[in-house]
Design a protein around this motif. Structure first.
Motif, mmCIF file in Angstrom:
data_model
loop_
_atom_site.group_PDB
_atom_site.id
_atom_site.type_symbol
_atom_site.label_atom_id
_atom_site.label_comp_id
_atom_site.label_asym_id
_atom_site.label_seq_id
_atom_site.Cartn_x
_atom_site.Cartn_y
_atom_site.Cartn_z
ATOM 1 N N MET A 98 0.854 -1.238 0.069
ATOM 2 C CA MET A 98 0.000 -0.178 0.199
ATOM 3 C C MET A 98 0.964 1.208 0.044
ATOM 4 O O MET A 98 0.299 2.202 -0.419
ATOM 5 C CB MET A 98 -1.043 -0.044 1.324
ATOM 6 N N ASN A 99 2.113 1.208 0.555
ATOM 7 C CA ASN A 99 2.796 2.236 0.780
ATOM 8 C C ASN A 99 3.745 2.717 -0.467
ATOM 9 O O ASN A 99 4.222 3.678 -0.598
ATOM 10 C CB ASN A 99 3.894 2.385 1.757
ATOM 11 N N ALA A 100 3.838 1.671 -1.350
ATOM 12 C CA ALA A 100 4.567 1.975 -2.630
ATOM 13 C C ALA A 100 3.863 3.033 -3.440
ATOM 14 O O ALA A 100 4.763 3.630 -4.259
ATOM 15 C CB ALA A 100 4.702 0.724 -3.171
ATOM 16 N N LEU A 101 2.804 3.243 -3.661
ATOM 17 C CA LEU A 101 2.085 3.893 -4.257
ATOM 18 C C LEU A 101 1.889 5.595 -3.903
ATOM 19 O O LEU A 101 1.289 5.738 -2.770
ATOM 20 C CB LEU A 101 0.690 3.511 -4.911
ATOM 21 N N GLU A 102 2.490 6.338 -4.630
ATOM 22 C CA GLU A 102 2.097 7.875 -4.340
ATOM 23 C C GLU A 102 0.783 8.330 -4.341
ATOM 24 O O GLU A 102 0.064 7.839 -5.433
ATOM 25 C CB GLU A 102 3.139 8.751 -5.151
ATOM 26 N N VAL B 242 -13.246 -7.295 -7.217
ATOM 27 C CA VAL B 242 -13.123 -6.084 -6.517
ATOM 28 C C VAL B 242 -11.377 -5.753 -6.423
ATOM 29 O O VAL B 242 -10.695 -4.794 -6.570
ATOM 30 C CB VAL B 242 -13.845 -5.715 -5.087
ATOM 31 N N ASP B 243 -10.972 -7.190 -5.899
ATOM 32 C CA ASP B 243 -9.234 -6.869 -5.535
ATOM 33 C C ASP B 243 -8.526 -7.302 -6.816
ATOM 34 O O ASP B 243 -7.223 -7.609 -6.648
ATOM 35 C CB ASP B 243 -9.097 -8.263 -4.535
ATOM 36 N N GLY B 244 -9.085 -7.682 -7.997
ATOM 37 C CA GLY B 244 -8.144 -7.885 -9.142
ATOM 38 C C GLY B 244 -7.309 -6.933 -9.659
ATOM 39 O O GLY B 244 -6.159 -6.958 -9.724
ATOM 40 N N PRO B 245 -7.792 -5.542 -9.751
ATOM 41 C CA PRO B 245 -6.717 -4.537 -10.471
ATOM 42 C C PRO B 245 -5.641 -4.173 -9.376
ATOM 43 O O PRO B 245 -4.661 -3.873 -9.584
ATOM 44 C CB PRO B 245 -7.779 -3.273 -10.652
ATOM 45 N N TYR B 246 -6.038 -4.211 -8.136
ATOM 46 C CA TYR B 246 -5.187 -3.542 -6.985
ATOM 47 C C TYR B 246 -5.193 -4.379 -5.717
ATOM 48 O O TYR B 246 -5.802 -4.381 -4.744
ATOM 49 C CB TYR B 246 -5.361 -2.163 -6.716
ATOM 50 N N PRO B 247 -4.570 -5.591 -5.707
ATOM 51 C CA PRO B 247 -4.640 -6.918 -5.005
ATOM 52 C C PRO B 247 -4.086 -6.075 -3.648
ATOM 53 O O PRO B 247 -4.423 -6.723 -2.254
ATOM 54 C CB PRO B 247 -4.034 -7.780 -5.411
ATOM 55 N N ASP B 248 -3.008 -5.124 -3.497
ATOM 56 C CA ASP B 248 -2.444 -4.869 -2.377
ATOM 57 C C ASP B 248 -3.508 -4.078 -1.168
ATOM 58 O O ASP B 248 -3.222 -4.218 -0.201
ATOM 59 C CB ASP B 248 -1.324 -3.800 -2.510
ATOM 60 N N ALA B 249 -4.466 -3.695 -1.872
ATOM 61 C CA ALA B 249 -5.571 -3.201 -0.943
ATOM 62 C C ALA B 249 -6.874 -4.023 -0.771
ATOM 63 O O ALA B 249 -7.956 -3.400 -0.377
ATOM 64 C CB ALA B 249 -6.018 -1.814 -1.463
ATOM 65 N N ALA B 250 -6.789 -5.289 -1.034
ATOM 66 C CA ALA B 250 -7.683 -6.299 -0.949
ATOM 67 C C ALA B 250 -8.633 -6.235 0.163
ATOM 68 O O ALA B 250 -9.752 -6.034 0.132
ATOM 69 C CB ALA B 250 -7.563 -7.734 -1.101
#
Length: 275
Positions: free
Chosen positions: A1-5, A102-110
């Protein structure tokens, strides 16, 4: 989660609906996101020169988005806010592994996306509805294996009688040889789906716009130029329908966000007289 600005908010119209996003999602999106209680909203990514799909390429949206992680976050947020995801048969073919979860595109935030759906009182995943007039869909596609609605014609439903198995269903919407998108959306509303997300391609989107059914558009503009040579079909945002000069469908700008060189726009759509 922290890798994305986080996305940077350039403009946001006052008075927009707001959900209470889990704090990590609120931070990454640059604030809260909300939608009207009953609406049909569409999500697209296009190049600077307006190309939104390349039918000959699988997962062309990933190419067009320049593999933007921020675009994937927004896609996940919109899916998490939806009761149903509506796609066309062309999108189904071009996305052979997609399940529209829901969790397909951005699994880090599942976990946070599941928490958002729980806050909104939504079940675990939005229902997937596929528009196919001919009924020519692959029953082995992951989305259909999971259980999807195929919104089709009577001939299309006949073709699927012995090919489509539970938990998927074929639903006839409208008469004739084409799917009536108005009847399709009405059916989804009657099924209890108040917020419908269209992730269909430009042809389905064009049909929905022509029928006056799209309330909002989320549009990511990537920093790429696609170009056109006539050797390969490249589709714009709206296909197979003429609007201008006879019909003015205009967007009212609701928000602008940026992430690097990507632009994230949100519009409310509606018809208005030319000024």
């Amino acid at each position: 989660m922290n890798a994305l600005e986080p996305l940077a908010v350039v403009y946001e119209r006052d008075g927009l609906p707001r959900f209470e996003l889990p704090e990590p999602l609120r931070r990454l999106y640059g604030g809260d996101l909300g939608l009207p209680e009953r609406c049909l909203f569409a999500n697209f990514v296009s190049t600077i020169d307006g190309v939104a799909a390349i039918p000959s390429l699988r997962r062309s949206n990933r190419l067009i988005s320049d593999s933007s992680t921020a675009d994937q976050l927004v896609m996940a947020l919109l899916r998490a806010s939806a009761d149903a995801v509506l796609v066309g048969s062309g999108t189904l073919v071009g996305s052979p592994e997609a399940r529209w979860r829901v969790d397909g595109p951005y699994p880090d935030a599942a976990a946070e996306l599941v928490e958002l759906r729980r806050t909104l009182g939504r079940p675990g995943q939005p229902e997937v509805a596929i528009v196919s007039a001919s009924g020519s869909v692959d029953p082995a596609h992951p989305a259909i294996r999971d259980g999807a609605l195929v919104l089709t014609t009577e001939p299309g439903a006949d073709k699927l009688v012995d090919r489509l198995h539970d938990p998927s269903q074929a639903i006839v919407v409208g008469g004739g040889q084409e799917v009536d998108v108005g009847d399709a959306v009405a059916f989804l509303h009657e099924r209890g789906h108040r917020r419908i997300l269209s992730e269909g391609g430009p042809t389905l989107f064009g049909s929905l716009v022509a029928a006056g059914l799209v309330d909002e558009l989320f549009l990511t503009v990537s920093p790429l130029l696609a170009g056109r040579s006539g050797l390969e079909a490249k589709l714009s945002l709206v296909e197979n329908v003429d609007l201008l000069p006879d019909r003015r469908v205009a967007g009212r700008l609701l928000s602008i966000r940026t992430h690097g060189d990507h632009l994230f726009l949100r519009y409310r759509l509606g018809e208005a007289p030319a000024s």
